[in-house]
Design a protein around this motif. Structure first.
Motif, mmCIF file in Angstrom:
data_model
loop_
_atom_site.group_PDB
_atom_site.id
_atom_site.type_symbol
_atom_site.label_atom_id
_atom_site.label_comp_id
_atom_site.label_asym_id
_atom_site.label_seq_id
_atom_site.Cartn_x
_atom_site.Cartn_y
_atom_site.Cartn_z
ATOM 1 N N ASN A 68 10.360 -39.082 14.998
ATOM 2 C CA ASN A 68 9.189 -39.177 15.684
ATOM 3 C C ASN A 68 8.673 -40.558 15.560
ATOM 4 O O ASN A 68 8.219 -41.139 14.358
ATOM 5 C CB ASN A 68 8.078 -38.159 15.217
ATOM 6 C CG ASN A 68 6.913 -38.042 15.935
ATOM 7 O OD1 ASN A 68 6.600 -39.083 16.863
ATOM 8 N ND2 ASN A 68 6.055 -37.227 15.679
ATOM 9 N N SER A 95 16.674 -31.807 16.892
ATOM 10 C CA SER A 95 16.126 -30.891 17.690
ATOM 11 C C SER A 95 14.856 -31.242 18.589
ATOM 12 O O SER A 95 14.309 -31.031 19.246
ATOM 13 C CB SER A 95 15.683 -29.826 16.704
ATOM 14 O OG SER A 95 14.759 -30.011 15.722
ATOM 15 N N MET A 96 14.323 -32.454 17.771
ATOM 16 C CA MET A 96 13.094 -33.110 18.215
ATOM 17 C C MET A 96 13.104 -34.686 18.196
ATOM 18 O O MET A 96 13.299 -35.141 17.239
ATOM 19 C CB MET A 96 11.967 -32.645 17.519
ATOM 20 C CG MET A 96 11.283 -31.015 17.438
ATOM 21 S SD MET A 96 10.022 -30.878 16.623
ATOM 22 C CE MET A 96 10.122 -29.101 16.798
ATOM 23 N N PHE A 98 10.755 -37.847 19.683
ATOM 24 C CA PHE A 98 9.438 -38.264 20.442
ATOM 25 C C PHE A 98 9.326 -39.921 20.110
ATOM 26 O O PHE A 98 9.413 -40.211 19.122
ATOM 27 C CB PHE A 98 8.128 -37.699 19.344
ATOM 28 C CG PHE A 98 8.234 -36.165 19.186
ATOM 29 C CD1 PHE A 98 7.786 -35.371 20.211
ATOM 30 C CD2 PHE A 98 8.687 -35.628 17.745
ATOM 31 C CE1 PHE A 98 7.819 -34.144 20.151
ATOM 32 C CE2 PHE A 98 8.539 -34.197 17.735
ATOM 33 C CZ PHE A 98 8.291 -33.517 18.851
ATOM 34 N N THR A 120 15.230 -29.600 21.549
ATOM 35 C CA THR A 120 14.395 -28.590 22.318
ATOM 36 C C THR A 120 13.214 -29.475 22.809
ATOM 37 O O THR A 120 12.615 -28.768 23.710
ATOM 38 C CB THR A 120 13.816 -27.538 21.166
ATOM 39 O OG1 THR A 120 13.220 -28.076 20.148
ATOM 40 C CG2 THR A 120 14.868 -26.412 20.669
ATOM 41 N N HIS A 121 12.940 -30.819 22.043
ATOM 42 C CA HIS A 121 11.779 -31.365 22.436
ATOM 43 C C HIS A 121 12.090 -32.898 22.685
ATOM 44 O O HIS A 121 12.700 -33.639 22.052
ATOM 45 C CB HIS A 121 10.664 -31.419 21.565
ATOM 46 C CG HIS A 121 10.064 -30.019 21.291
ATOM 47 N ND1 HIS A 121 10.652 -29.132 20.673
ATOM 48 C CD2 HIS A 121 8.625 -29.645 21.434
ATOM 49 C CE1 HIS A 121 9.658 -27.987 20.549
ATOM 50 N NE2 HIS A 121 8.751 -28.248 21.144
ATOM 51 N N GLU A 123 10.377 -36.348 24.557
ATOM 52 C CA GLU A 123 9.090 -36.699 24.923
ATOM 53 C C GLU A 123 9.339 -38.133 25.170
ATOM 54 O O GLU A 123 9.447 -39.089 24.089
ATOM 55 C CB GLU A 123 8.036 -36.379 24.066
ATOM 56 C CG GLU A 123 7.670 -34.833 23.988
ATOM 57 C CD GLU A 123 6.528 -34.444 23.527
ATOM 58 O OE1 GLU A 123 5.729 -35.439 23.542
ATOM 59 O OE2 GLU A 123 6.187 -33.336 23.464
ATOM 60 N N ILE A 143 16.589 -27.320 25.835
ATOM 61 C CA ILE A 143 15.339 -28.277 26.050
ATOM 62 C C ILE A 143 14.178 -27.156 26.439
ATOM 63 O O ILE A 143 14.171 -26.435 27.365
ATOM 64 C CB ILE A 143 15.445 -29.397 27.085
ATOM 65 C CG1 ILE A 143 15.887 -30.532 26.491
ATOM 66 C CG2 ILE A 143 13.804 -29.829 27.547
ATOM 67 C CD1 ILE A 143 15.158 -31.349 25.732
ATOM 68 N N ASP A 145 10.660 -28.455 26.070
ATOM 69 C CA ASP A 145 9.391 -29.168 26.320
ATOM 70 C C ASP A 145 10.204 -30.583 26.616
ATOM 71 O O ASP A 145 10.626 -31.483 26.002
ATOM 72 C CB ASP A 145 8.523 -29.353 24.941
ATOM 73 C CG ASP A 145 7.430 -30.412 25.338
ATOM 74 O OD1 ASP A 145 7.302 -30.848 26.594
ATOM 75 O OD2 ASP A 145 6.560 -30.568 24.463
ATOM 76 N N ASP A 147 8.797 -34.238 28.729
ATOM 77 C CA ASP A 147 7.713 -35.148 28.999
ATOM 78 C C ASP A 147 8.249 -36.414 29.376
ATOM 79 O O ASP A 147 8.524 -37.079 28.453
ATOM 80 C CB ASP A 147 6.919 -35.033 27.855
ATOM 81 C CG ASP A 147 5.534 -35.708 28.526
ATOM 82 O OD1 ASP A 147 5.380 -36.296 29.492
ATOM 83 O OD2 ASP A 147 4.216 -35.498 27.681
ATOM 84 N N SER A 169 7.632 -26.195 29.104
ATOM 85 C CA SER A 169 6.700 -27.037 29.394
ATOM 86 C C SER A 169 7.698 -28.395 30.255
ATOM 87 O O SER A 169 8.420 -29.159 29.772
ATOM 88 C CB SER A 169 5.938 -27.596 28.395
ATOM 89 O OG SER A 169 5.319 -28.738 28.720
#
Length: 327
Positions: A68, A95-96, A98, A120-121, A123, A143, A145, A147, A169
């Protein structure tokens, strides 16, 4: 309130570090490249700081699960500057990811499709990304989410969208995407949020969107969409927000829209809608906003609207209504 820079050798002096969390701490300077040597790291959260420069390579962090770096001033001016993304393809547990609200530039590298199958995320919003979305993005089948909003991305969304069957999303508002809204959205049965606003989409709203039974927010505003609002939109029983403002939609407001009894917001202003306001809108007891201004609606304003006790914002201006205003 930690107004400091991270030690350049932090990754070398703390080789057993598994979690590094300095979110919202007023840190600045560069992210130390030595972090890439702390091979036990599973979580890095340096969000909401003032880090500058390029993202270092994390190619040795095989156990990294969450990265992140959102809300910083990180840069990536060309394909060479995306070396960090290439390195992350080694992190099979990721997995994420950002990276939103930085100063990343250029095209999204094709290597994005080689990121972990467990991702999964993803952004990337609020950067300066441009060019088309690589088709390899469709490889990220886990995925949930995605963005990509508030960039300068172009092209169509076909070729990669249909493979993302687990999406819940999708937010790509405020880009330069064009073409039609593809019927492949019918494959994304788990979608709860869909925002395509402020792009250059054209053509009709596909009726297939009415099959997205979990959809709670649908925003297609500020595009070049044409034709009628499909009556099948009324099958979206979970819908709480419907935004269709500022396009070129015509025809009537679907008579059965009142079946979406959870609706809180309806925005259809600045279109070419005709006919009357359906009395079925009187069933929307939770409705807070109804904006139908700047259309060609006519007839009387339904008296049932005055019974909607939750309604706080009503804009019916610049139409052709007649008769008395309901008390």
């Amino acid at each position: 309130m930690l107004e400091m820079v991270l030690p350049l050798d932090i990754g070398d002096t703390l080789p057993n570090l598994e979690s590094l969390t300095f979110g919202s701490s007023m840190l600045h300077g560069h992210i130390p490249a030595s972090l890439g040597n702390a091979t036990m790291l599973q979580l890095i959260d340096l969000s909401n700081n003032s880090f500058v420069g390029e993202i270092p390579s994390f190619g040795k962090l095989l156990n990294l699960s969450v990265l992140n770096l959102e809300y910083n001033k990180l840069e990536s001016g060309d394909s060479q500057s995306w070396e960090s993304l290439y390195g992350l393809t080694n992190s099979s547990q990721l997995s994420m990811l950002f990276l939103e609200n930085n100063q990343l530039q250029g095209a999204i590298p094709d290597s994005v499709g080689k990121l972990s199958t467990q991702l999964t995320h993803l952004e990337l919003s609020g950067n300066n990304l441009s060019g088309t979305v690589p088709l390899s993005l469709g490889n990220l089948s886990s995925i949930i989410d995605l963005d990509l909003s508030e960039n300068s991305l172009t092209g169509t969304i076909e070729g990669w969208l249909e493979s993302l069957g687990n999406l819940q999303s999708l937010d790509i508002h405020e880009n330069n995407f064009a073409g039609s809204i593809p019927p492949s959205f019918g494959n994304l049965s788990g979608l709860t949020i869909l925002s395509l606003a402020k792009n250059e989409f054209e053509g009709p709203i596909p009726p297939i969107l009415g099959k997205l039974s979990q959809l709670s927010r649908l925003d297609l505003s500020y595009n070049n969409l044409q034709g009628d609002i499909p009556p099948k939109i009324s099958e979206l029983k979970q819908l709480i927000a419907l935004s269709l403002s500022s396009s070129r939609l015509s025809g009537k407001i679907p008579d059965n829209l009142g079946q979406c009894q959870g609706l809180i917001t309806i925005q259809m202003d600045h279109n070419n809608l005709t006919g009357v306001i359906p009395t079925s809108l009187g069933n929307l007891l939770s409705l807070d906003m109804l904006s139908l201004s700047h259309n060609d609606l006519s007839g009387a304003i339904p008296t049932v609207l005055s019974d909607l006790q939750s309604l706080s914002k009503l804009d019916l201006g610049y139409n052709n209504f007649q008769g008395v205003i309901p008390p």
